[in-house]
Design a protein around this motif. Sequence first.
Motif, short mmCIF file in Angstrom:
data_model
loop_
_atom_site.label_atom_id
_atom_site.label_comp_id
_atom_site.label_asym_id
_atom_site.label_seq_id
_atom_site.Cartn_x
_atom_site.Cartn_y
_atom_site.Cartn_z
N ASP A 450 20.68 12.45 16.26
CA ASP A 450 21.56 13.38 15.56
C ASP A 450 20.71 14.39 14.80
O ASP A 450 19.78 14.02 14.08
N THR A 452 20.64 18.18 12.44
CA THR A 452 21.38 19.08 11.55
C THR A 452 20.54 20.31 11.28
O THR A 452 19.36 20.20 10.94
N ARG A 469 25.88 22.49 12.60
CA ARG A 469 25.51 22.10 13.96
C ARG A 469 25.58 23.27 14.93
O ARG A 469 25.25 23.14 16.10
N TRP A 504 17.55 15.38 22.72
CA TRP A 504 18.72 16.12 22.25
C TRP A 504 19.09 17.19 23.27
O TRP A 504 18.28 17.59 24.11
N SER A 618 24.53 25.48 19.90
CA SER A 618 25.32 24.38 19.35
C SER A 618 24.65 23.07 19.72
O SER A 618 24.33 22.84 20.90
N CYS A 620 24.66 19.50 20.79
CA CYS A 620 25.65 18.69 21.51
C CYS A 620 25.71 17.28 20.96
O CYS A 620 24.69 16.71 20.54
N LYS A 621 26.89 16.71 20.97
CA LYS A 621 27.06 15.30 20.62
C LYS A 621 26.97 14.47 21.88
O LYS A 621 27.76 14.64 22.81
N LYS A 623 27.23 10.99 23.78
CA LYS A 623 27.89 9.70 23.65
C LYS A 623 27.00 8.60 24.19
O LYS A 623 26.34 8.75 25.19
#
Length: 623
Positions: A450, A452, A469, A504, A618, A620-621, A623
Amino acid sequence: MTGELDMFLRFLIGLSLQSTQDLLQGLIKQSEEHSTNIEEIRSSLLDIDVFYCSAERCLNLVHCLTELKDNSLHDSVRKYLKPNCFPESPLSPVECSALADLILMSNTPLDEFNLKKYRPSGKGIFRLLPAVRNCRKARISGVNVGVWEYKTISSALCMPHSVLTELHIVNSTFGSRADKCAETLADGLKNSQCKLEALSLSGKGLAEREMEDFASAIKSVISNLRELELSGDILEDSLFSVLSVGLGCPKLEKLRMNRHYRTAEICKMLVTAFTSTPFYLRELELNYTQFKDSEMKILSDGLKNKNCRLEVLSLSHNRLTEKGCKILASAISFTASHLKELDLSYNDLLDQGVMELSQASRNPNCGLKTLRLSFCKMTGDGGYSLVLALNSDHCSLKDLDLSFNNLTKEVVELLTEKQKDLCCSLENLNVDHNEECWVDLKLLRQYACDLTLDPNTASVSIRLTEENRKAEAVPENQPYPDHPERFHEDQVLCEEGLTGRHYWEVEYFSADIAVAYKSINRMPEFSSYSSSDYGFGDNEKSWCFKNPDNFAHNKSFVNFIRSRNSAGVMGVYLDWPAGILSFFEISPDTVTHLYTVHTTFTEPLHPGFAVYFNGSVSLCKIK
């Protein structure tokens, strides 16, 4: 000004010394003590900014220090003449002048001058370049040189009895047509007095007419060259007239044409040369060209020709598959094959492609000694086929690079045992970075982290949203408070400093994707030769995949021939302890490896982004 006043200044400085006054014995009366003034002169000579003067005038000022009997500057840089001695920090401009002076004054020419070795500051580059005039080999990489620098290089080419035998100017910008940079270098080649044996030219910035002039200049020296590089489509259409001459030259043995997009046409011309009698080329590089199976079909016909004497072939960072491997395997098993070294690294060969090559290496007609298959998405099956090949009496492989694949532990052990076997030809084996993540995106994503964006680093032209983000370049300045870590323009870092294994993904539009040390400069040093010392990829403290298709580090860049748009999703994998940094292009159906850095990191790395006008990034998240 041509330097006459510099010589007069040198005369006056020498006249001011006490030893000179003693010799004059009162002819010039001196009623005051001038030791303080002399010390001020010494300090001024060290600090003076002479960027807008020629490099030769900078040398004149260094000679003024010699008149003051001050050898400390020369002594401080003398050690860098040793082959394995490197500066720990960039050399200052005056140190560059002193080093150039030492090289020029030496009775023995320097074997190799590599500009990057000396880590010159921006201003120091053009001060150091005169050293080329007393060097046998000159390597100038990743520098946006101007017309003065090219005049210096041309003078080295045109000097009577010049000792220069190799000139490598790669990953450089040749300036605008108005600057006459390309014209200056082309004139130097056309009027060359040296016995140039190796020439490398790659970069960008040439206009169409300059390409024709460059091609003419290269043809004027090509008959004596044993090595030639013309990478990056530097000549475009004019390349083919150079090749038609060069491939018929008996001395030309090594040809590098990396990052070209007209590979099929190049291959057809090579095959025509292969079928001629005689054929002289021994080494060929076609890396980063999107070389595909269809091009392999063209090239393999030439490799089978009895006149072909090619011994080294490099096709790394391309788009070959197992189909292309089958075609190539047929060629290297052919009776006439002379191929000894083959590099197919960074192609999606998979196990089936490696099996085809392994089978070919068992053929008595195959003389391969070196095989490089790094980053080919190979697993245990492909590795085991190589073990079987090494068990064959006809296999002659001595060097095998299988790094960045996913071999099983059993296969690695079998290969290691073969390396130790005195009856086996294998001498050198590389199975480093042998992990599952190199063959499967899902496994890369297990290292997802993660991130920031840090608002204290964002320039005022970047707006942060979505809980920091997302970053967007906007026309209106943002009301950020002053902060020492804020970038001067268009850049932002993430808060997290990474030192382990991390992955990431970033969705981007008109933006650069980078990593950097936190100690990177935040604004330009306006006293420098270039104000880009804080830009991602323009210094030693950052690595950057620039939009849309080149990688940059410390002002050196690698261009890629890609159809990638200015928008998409990029994945970044960092193995900080191993010094590995990889960039991937991510799409719903495919994952394309773009570039991998091998280095030693000395500080935590912060992901960073440069966002152009109306662009965005951006995080990305995953999963």
